[in-house]
Design an enzyme around this catalytic site. Structure first.
Site, PDB file in Angstrom:
ATOM      1  CG  HIS A  51      -2.474  -0.638   1.098  1.00  0.00           C
ATOM      2  ND1 HIS A  51      -3.387  -0.639   2.110  1.00  0.00           N
ATOM      3  CD2 HIS A  51      -2.366  -2.086   0.116  1.00  0.00           C
ATOM      4  CE1 HIS A  51      -3.621  -1.766   1.753  1.00  0.00           C
ATOM      5  NE2 HIS A  51      -3.652  -2.490   1.116  1.00  0.00           N
ATOM      6  CD  GLU A  53      -2.270   4.678   2.757  1.00  0.00           C
ATOM      7  OE1 GLU A  53      -1.711   3.396   2.207  1.00  0.00           O
ATOM      8  OE2 GLU A  53      -2.885   4.608   3.572  1.00  0.00           O
TER       9      GLU A  53
HETATM   10 ZN   LIG Z   1      -3.652   0.433   3.530  1.00  0.00          ZN
END
Ligand SMILES: [Zn+2]
Length: 159
Positions: A51, A53
């Protein structure tokens, strides 16, 4: 909060779209400098850990030489999921600025608000809806293109 950093996060999201990934982008800012960037690479890397982040957190930690990102601000185009929200709390990020909300998976207020639970040892300052329209548009466009591509693929398969 500074719009220029959300624009940078959107740039990251567009890189994801170019790579055929759901366009989600993220930057981490420390002392008015970007120290970590990331965009969704879940399909490219074939792991749910890719992901935007988490990639940005790894880069920022490398840049500061510490797992703690205490004085850092994260800008992310879509509300973080439970995994990323957990990592944000673990990294003790000071503040998160979110673009679009994600009612089906978001854990910065939609389903849960992991970022601001009093029971945890760290709470994150949170602002949502920053450049919401732009952040939603990049996702909508991606899924629209995907539907068109899928339709064309299906038509090709008709004998
Ligand atoms: Zn995530």
């Amino acid at each position: 909060m500074n719009f220029k950093y959300m624009k940078e996060a959107l740039k990251e999201a567009r890189k994801a779209a170019k790579a055929g990934e759901v366009p989600i982008g993220c930057v981490i800012v420390y002392e008015d400098k970007i120290i970590g960037r990331g965009y969704n690479k879940r399909n490219t890397k074939k792991t749910t850990l890719a992901h935007a982040e988490l990639i940005a957190i790894q880069k920022a930690s490398k840049a500061v030489g510490d797992w703690r990102l205490e004085d850092c601000v994260m800008y992310v185009t879509l509300e973080p999921c439970q995994m990323c929200s957990g990592a944000i709390v673990q990294a003790r990020i000071k503040e998160v600025i979110v673009g679009a909300m994600n009612p089906k998976a978001g854990c910065a207020g939609s389903i849960l608000n992991i970022l601001q639970m009093e029971e945890f040892n760290h709470q994150v300052e949170l602002t949502t809806g920053v450049m919401k329209e732009e952040c939603e548009a990049v996702l909508k466009e991606f899924f629209k293109d995907l539907r068109i591509r899928n339709k064309l693929e299906k038509e090709k398969q008709v004998p």
